[in-house]
Design a protein around this motif. Structure first.
Motif, PDB file in Angstrom:
ATOM      1  N   GLY A 149     -41.828 -12.482  17.448  1.00 49.64           N
ATOM      2  CA  GLY A 149     -42.433 -13.715  17.866  1.00 49.64           C
ATOM      3  C   GLY A 149     -43.757 -13.679  17.511  1.00 49.64           C
ATOM      4  N   ARG A 150     -44.533 -12.554  17.137  1.00 48.89           N
ATOM      5  CA  ARG A 150     -45.784 -12.661  16.701  1.00 48.89           C
ATOM      6  C   ARG A 150     -46.072 -12.724  15.260  1.00 48.89           C
ATOM      7  N   ARG A 151     -44.835 -12.531  14.494  1.00 47.97           N
ATOM      8  CA  ARG A 151     -45.121 -12.602  12.988  1.00 47.97           C
ATOM      9  C   ARG A 151     -44.354 -13.703  12.452  1.00 47.97           C
ATOM     10  N   LYS A 152     -44.668 -14.064  11.280  1.00 49.84           N
ATOM     11  CA  LYS A 152     -44.195 -15.431  10.603  1.00 49.84           C
ATOM     12  C   LYS A 152     -43.104 -15.090   9.767  1.00 49.84           C
ATOM     13  N   ALA A 153     -41.807 -14.916  10.334  1.00 51.30           N
ATOM     14  CA  ALA A 153     -40.743 -14.411   9.564  1.00 51.30           C
ATOM     15  C   ALA A 153     -39.380 -14.785  10.344  1.00 51.30           C
ATOM     16  N   ASN A 154     -38.464 -15.079   9.769  1.00 57.09           N
ATOM     17  CA  ASN A 154     -37.403 -15.424  10.482  1.00 57.09           C
ATOM     18  C   ASN A 154     -36.179 -14.420  10.534  1.00 57.09           C
ATOM     19  N   HIS A 155     -35.562 -14.110  11.602  1.00 56.21           N
ATOM     20  CA  HIS A 155     -34.528 -13.000  11.753  1.00 56.21           C
ATOM     21  C   HIS A 155     -33.174 -13.670  12.424  1.00 56.21           C
ATOM     22  N   SER A 156     -32.371 -13.399  11.474  1.00 56.44           N
ATOM     23  CA  SER A 156     -31.025 -13.696  11.966  1.00 56.44           C
ATOM     24  C   SER A 156     -29.861 -12.751  12.275  1.00 56.44           C
ATOM     25  N   VAL A 157     -28.941 -12.924  12.671  1.00 58.85           N
ATOM     26  CA  VAL A 157     -27.724 -12.029  12.871  1.00 58.85           C
ATOM     27  C   VAL A 157     -26.545 -12.521  12.289  1.00 58.85           C
ATOM     28  N   MET A 158     -25.739 -11.685  11.523  1.00 60.18           N
ATOM     29  CA  MET A 158     -24.381 -12.027  11.138  1.00 60.18           C
ATOM     30  C   MET A 158     -23.427 -11.804  11.797  1.00 60.18           C
ATOM     31  N   THR A 159     -22.733 -12.919  12.452  1.00 63.26           N
ATOM     32  CA  THR A 159     -21.624 -12.582  13.248  1.00 63.26           C
ATOM     33  C   THR A 159     -20.642 -13.680  13.126  1.00 63.26           C
ATOM     34  N   LEU A 160     -19.325 -13.672  13.540  1.00 63.82           N
ATOM     35  CA  LEU A 160     -18.410 -14.990  13.178  1.00 63.82           C
ATOM     36  C   LEU A 160     -18.626 -16.077  13.864  1.00 63.82           C
TER      37      LEU A 160
END
Length: 451
Positions: A149-160
């Motif tokens: 939340g303190r960085r300018k990046a997007n993080h996602s999770v691969m799930t069905l």
């Protein structure tokens, strides 16, 4: 959005067969400039073979040593790999597709250095030395989410179950609409995911792909797809109980590789060359992760001790398989003959229920050619719910579960992924932790407070 460089960390058959067409399209569309690989030195020969015929070829290949069991060195290796592959002036995306025990160090480096990431399910398996420690899941997830939340990046999770045409577009959406319209909570939810995975006893000891010897099994392999689905469905209650203090209680029983000699057909096992009890499993029965787990749960209002939702969760591998070969075949992803079947039912008290069944259908002798069929049955008090029928049935053929995974990958590469962000996986990972801990105390209750 803009153009990025992609780093694939762990180039297995899934990436080659399922996601390379998506990566190739992203390069053609201008979303990616190029892609590179990070994998283990021990896998170099297998990776080079797997890359034959792949188009486009990776810009770079970096092979690193295995640091399993040494957390500090693993973090250094991850940091060095990402920095080595950087292209000056070109932002990086990292797809983390390693064995689950190695997810955390790469995800941590991506989060800390502001590199967009997509991590395979489940998000992480905290390790102490070379042993899984589920009690660290919640604190590790919370720490990573706070840092992200303190960085300018997007993080996602691969799930069905985030872009799935049945689970998300039909089941969850239909429940949400009716719950909001009728102010009726979810009162019952039952989910059974049958994996159809057939490991011979000696393979539990020797496998490096989906290993069991680190203390995790079904929960940290295929079950997370459906734990995530269950979390999404149960969370619908928050639409109506937004200000209530909810608590989830779970109680579980499991079966393990050491139990298999008593549970599998001995004539059938002998036909595949597994005709003797594995001495290692018998000597260390508690070292290996579970093959099957079944749980009951209660979601309650903690202040009034009022039950809201009752249900069951069952994740089993010891179910029908198409395996008829003695050794794992080369070049085949479905090495264990897996055929899955998922059955779920959600009910809104006396008003409405939806029952969905999705099951695999092999398409000929190729173990990797498997489609799926979905059947949906709804029942309603149609006299009150005047837009519904008393009973409705529908069948969806030609369904492929991988379509939802590819949709998630496409959106992530384009920079438009919004359904499966890292912070949205805190609850399903907390549920994973509770289920794993409940396996250690069969028949006793583990709680998630502040559900």
């Amino acid at each position: 959005m803009g153009v990025h460089q992609l780093v694939v960390i762990g180039f297995d058959e899934i990436v080659r067969n399922k996601y390379m067409p998506v990566i190739r399209a992203a390069i053609g569309d201008g979303d990616l400039d190029s892609w590179s690989i990070v994998d283990l030195e021990s896998e170099r020969e297998a990776i080079e073979t797997r890359l034959i015929g792949v188009d486009p070829q990776p810009r770079m290949k970096l092979f690193v040593s295995s640091d399993r069991g040494d957390a500090a060195r693993a973090l250094e290796t991850a940091q060095s790999a990402l920095r080595f592959l950087r292209i000056p002036g070109l932002p990086m995306k990292a797809y983390i597709a390693t064995e689950v025990g190695s997810h955390e160090q790469y995800l941590r480096r991506c989060v800390e250095e502001g590199v967009d990431s997509l991590v395979e399910k489940p998000v992480l398996a905290p390790m102490i030395g070379d042993t899984f420690e589920p009690s660290l899941i919640s604190t590790t997830m919370a720490e990573l989410i706070a840092t992200a939340g303190r960085r300018k990046a997007n993080h996602s999770v691969m799930t069905l179950s985030r872009y799935h045409s049945i689970y998300n577009d039909r089941v969850i959406r239909g429940l949400r609409e009716r719950m909001l319209a009728w102010k009726s909570p979810l009162t019952s939810f039952h989910l059974r995911a049958a994996g159809g995975v057939w490991n011979l006893e000696h393979e539990f000891v020797t496998r490096d792909d989906h290993p069991y010897r680190y203390g995790y099994g079904m929960l940290m392999h295929g079950s997370y797809h459906y734990i995530d689905l269950a979390a999404q469905v149960l969370s619908l209650n928050k639409l109506l109980l937004r200000d209530r203090h909810l608590r989830l209680q779970v109680c579980s029983f499991g079966a393990y590789p050491a139990d298999q000699w008593q549970r599998l057909s001995r004539p059938a096992t002998k036909m595949l060359g597994g005709d003797s009890r594995c001495i290692v499993l018998a000597r260390e029965p508690h070292r290996y992760g579970e093959t099957d787990i079944t749980s009951t749960f209660r979601l309650l209002d903690a202040e009034s001790d009022t039950t809201i939702t009752l249900g069951t969760l069952s994740f089993e591998q010891t179910t029908p398989s198409i395996r008829n070969w003695t050794t794992f075949p080369d070049g085949v992803y479905n090495k264990n003959g897996r055929t899955s079947s998922v059955d779920l039912e959600a009910q809104l008290s006396t008003l409405y229920s939806v029952h969905a069944t999705c099951y695999d259908v092999p398409r000929g002798p190729d173990a990797d050619k498997i489609g799926a069929v979905a059947e949906i049955l709804t029942r309603a008090n149609a006299s009150l719910l005047t837009d519904d029928e008393y009973v409705s049935r529908e069948t969806h053929d030609g369904l492929f579960h991988s379509d939802s995974n590819r949709a998630l990958m496409r959106n992530w590469l384009r920079g438009t992924e919004t359904r499966s962000r890292l912070h949205e996986h805190l609850l399903p990972m907390r549920m994973t932790e509770a289920l794993a801990l409940s396996l250690r105390i069969p028949g006793q209750t583990v709680e998630i407070d502040g559900f």
